[in-house]
Design a protein around this motif. Structure first.
Motif, short mmCIF file in Angstrom:
data_model
loop_
_atom_site.label_atom_id
_atom_site.label_comp_id
_atom_site.label_asym_id
_atom_site.label_seq_id
_atom_site.Cartn_x
_atom_site.Cartn_y
_atom_site.Cartn_z
N GLY A 124 0.83 -1.20 0.00
CA GLY A 124 0.00 0.00 0.00
C GLY A 124 0.87 1.25 0.00
N VAL A 125 1.93 1.22 0.82
CA VAL A 125 2.87 2.35 0.90
C VAL A 125 4.29 1.78 0.90
N VAL A 126 5.16 2.38 0.11
CA VAL A 126 6.57 2.00 0.09
C VAL A 126 7.36 3.19 0.61
N LEU A 127 8.13 2.97 1.67
CA LEU A 127 8.89 4.05 2.29
C LEU A 127 10.37 3.89 1.93
N LEU A 128 10.89 4.91 1.26
CA LEU A 128 12.28 4.87 0.78
C LEU A 128 13.03 6.07 1.36
N SER A 129 14.37 5.96 1.44
CA SER A 129 15.10 7.10 1.99
C SER A 129 16.41 7.34 1.27
N GLY A 130 16.87 8.57 1.44
CA GLY A 130 18.15 8.97 0.87
C GLY A 130 19.32 8.25 1.53
N VAL A 131 19.16 7.86 2.80
CA VAL A 131 20.21 7.08 3.46
C VAL A 131 20.40 5.76 2.72
N THR A 132 19.29 5.09 2.41
CA THR A 132 19.38 3.80 1.71
C THR A 132 20.09 3.98 0.37
N ALA A 133 19.72 5.01 -0.37
CA ALA A 133 20.33 5.23 -1.69
C ALA A 133 21.83 5.53 -1.57
N ALA A 134 22.23 6.14 -0.44
CA ALA A 134 23.62 6.56 -0.28
C ALA A 134 24.54 5.43 0.19
N LEU A 135 23.98 4.26 0.47
CA LEU A 135 24.82 3.18 1.03
C LEU A 135 25.81 2.63 0.03
N SER A 136 25.43 2.58 -1.24
CA SER A 136 26.30 2.00 -2.28
C SER A 136 25.63 2.25 -3.63
N PRO A 137 26.37 2.11 -4.72
CA PRO A 137 25.73 2.25 -6.04
C PRO A 137 24.59 1.24 -6.25
N SER A 138 24.75 0.01 -5.73
CA SER A 138 23.67 -0.97 -5.94
C SER A 138 22.43 -0.61 -5.11
N CYS A 139 22.64 -0.03 -3.93
CA CYS A 139 21.50 0.42 -3.13
C CYS A 139 20.81 1.62 -3.80
N ASP A 140 21.61 2.48 -4.40
CA ASP A 140 21.04 3.61 -5.15
C ASP A 140 20.11 3.06 -6.25
N GLN A 141 20.57 2.03 -6.94
CA GLN A 141 19.74 1.42 -8.00
C GLN A 141 18.49 0.77 -7.41
N ALA A 142 18.65 0.15 -6.25
CA ALA A 142 17.50 -0.50 -5.60
C ALA A 142 16.41 0.52 -5.26
N VAL A 143 16.83 1.67 -4.76
CA VAL A 143 15.85 2.71 -4.38
C VAL A 143 15.12 3.21 -5.63
N ARG A 144 15.87 3.48 -6.68
CA ARG A 144 15.23 3.97 -7.93
C ARG A 144 14.28 2.91 -8.48
N HIS A 145 14.71 1.66 -8.42
CA HIS A 145 13.89 0.57 -8.94
C HIS A 145 12.61 0.41 -8.12
N ALA A 146 12.75 0.50 -6.80
CA ALA A 146 11.58 0.38 -5.92
C ALA A 146 10.58 1.49 -6.22
N ALA A 147 11.07 2.71 -6.39
CA ALA A 147 10.16 3.83 -6.67
C ALA A 147 9.41 3.60 -7.98
N ALA A 148 10.12 3.06 -8.96
CA ALA A 148 9.52 2.88 -10.29
C ALA A 148 8.56 1.70 -10.32
N THR A 149 8.79 0.69 -9.49
CA THR A 149 7.94 -0.51 -9.56
C THR A 149 6.79 -0.51 -8.55
N ALA A 150 6.85 0.39 -7.57
CA ALA A 150 5.77 0.44 -6.56
C ALA A 150 4.46 0.82 -7.23
N ARG A 151 3.42 0.08 -6.89
CA ARG A 151 2.10 0.45 -7.41
C ARG A 151 1.30 1.22 -6.36
N GLY A 152 1.70 1.09 -5.12
CA GLY A 152 1.06 1.85 -4.04
C GLY A 152 1.71 3.23 -3.94
N LYS A 153 1.50 3.87 -2.78
CA LYS A 153 2.04 5.22 -2.58
C LYS A 153 3.50 5.15 -2.19
#
Ligand SMILES: O=C(O)C(=O)C[C@H](O)[C@H](O)COP(=O)(O)O
Length: 307
Positions: A124-153
């Motif tokens: 229903g809601v996906v909560l993402l943060s800049g800390v997660t994206a800053a952990l590593s290049p692969s985490c940065d990709q994970a955050v962008r991917h999560a935002a793009a694939t989330a169907r909820g808020k």
């Protein structure tokens, strides 16, 4: 799943003394994603933390701690690398004293595949943060991917940390995530200077909406929250005063997690933000990120008093 949080939980060593002199530390568990998922679970929402911990004693304890706070731990998996940790000099005034021990941690090795193996797309809601994206290049990709694939808020907390990233990289993630975001929750000051070059909350609000977020809640500590939506409405939600402040660490995460939980349970933005301010106020009474987690009854009582 009502709320899914992606990020790194940390072992927390906290002290009320200053970090350069303290020799006794309190062991607990924190990290922005854990703090937020615990707060979301406390709202009565089902809340999962998607992460990796190390195959060590602290990784196991972290999973038990999260489960004990009602977090769904099925996607807290063990991976290569150790469990991240940080030391915290608790400070009522909010000037941060953090020492991270997290480089190369298990969670920093997450990537888009972790998102695909998780309930992000059905949440229903996906909560993402800049800390997660800053952990590593692969985490940065994970955050962008999560935002793009989330169907909820999607709720995005920029949570700028100069020890983990720089303004340009943090801004780049924000620009990628904002068009998917139902709500962005920048702090002002804190996130505002590095990300927007201003500490004027009105300007920060306009900038978030300008990047494509459908709403923004600019958190201003004791000054409350400036909430604005894409249709142009702006509302100031006052902070709930805290009687005695032990430590400000985790107040922003309590806010974000509570807002996510209330939104997932069907509250409107204004109700959710009011609940978030109550949870943040209560969290100030505990040391560390999870030292004091607000119950729904306490939140209702505080909102009722403030109304
Ligand atoms: O810095 C990190 O990466 C952490 O996760 C450690 C802390 O637990 C949170 O940063 C607290 O966050 P606030 O709610 O903004 O006080």
């Amino acid at each position: 799943m009502d709320v899914v949080v992606l990020g790194e939980p940390l072992v927390e060593f906290s002290t009320a003394a200053s970090l350069d002199r303290a020799d006794l530390f309190h062991l607990s568990f924190s990290g922005d994603a854990l703090n937020a998922s615990v707060a979301a679970a406390a709202t009565g929402a089902s809340a999962a933390l998607v992460t990796r911990v190390g195959a060590d004693e602290f990784g196991e304890r972290l999973v038990r701690f999260a489960a004990g706070h009602g977090v769904d731990t099925r996607w807290m998996v063990t991976g290569e690398g150790s469990t991240g940790a940080y030391a915290l000099g608790a400070d009522p005034t909010g000037s941060r004293a953090f020492a991270y021990m997290r480089a190369g941690s298990a969670a920093s090795r997450m990537g888009p595949g972790d998102v695909d193996r998780s309930p992000v797309s059905q949440a229903g809601v996906v909560l993402l943060s800049g800390v997660t994206a800053a952990l590593s290049p692969s985490c940065d990709q994970a955050v962008r991917h999560a935002a793009a694939t989330a169907r909820g808020k999607v709720v995005y907390d920029p949570n700028f940390r100069s020890r983990l990233t720089g303004p340009e990289a943090a801004r780049d993630v924000l620009e990628a995530v904002a068009p998917h975001a139902a709500l962005v929750v920048p702090s002002c000051p804190g996130d505002s200077g590095p990300l927007f070059g201003t500490d004027d909350p009105q300007e920060v609000l306009r900038a978030c909406l300008g990047l494509g977020a459908r709403a923004a809640a600019v958190t201003m500590g004791a000054e409350g929250v400036l909430l604005g939506t894409e249709d142009g409405s702006v509302l100031h939600v006052p902070a709930i005063p805290a009687e005695s402040v032990v430590d400000q660490t985790g107040a922003g995460d309590a806010f974000a997690g509570t807002v996510a939980g209330w939104l997932a349970r069907g509250a409107d933005l204004v109700q959710a933000v009011r609940a978030g301010t109550a949870a943040a106020a209560i969290s100030l009474h505990g040391q560390g990120g999870t030292g004091r987690v607000a119950t729904t009854e306490e939140i209702h009582a505080l909102i009722g008093e403030a109304a």
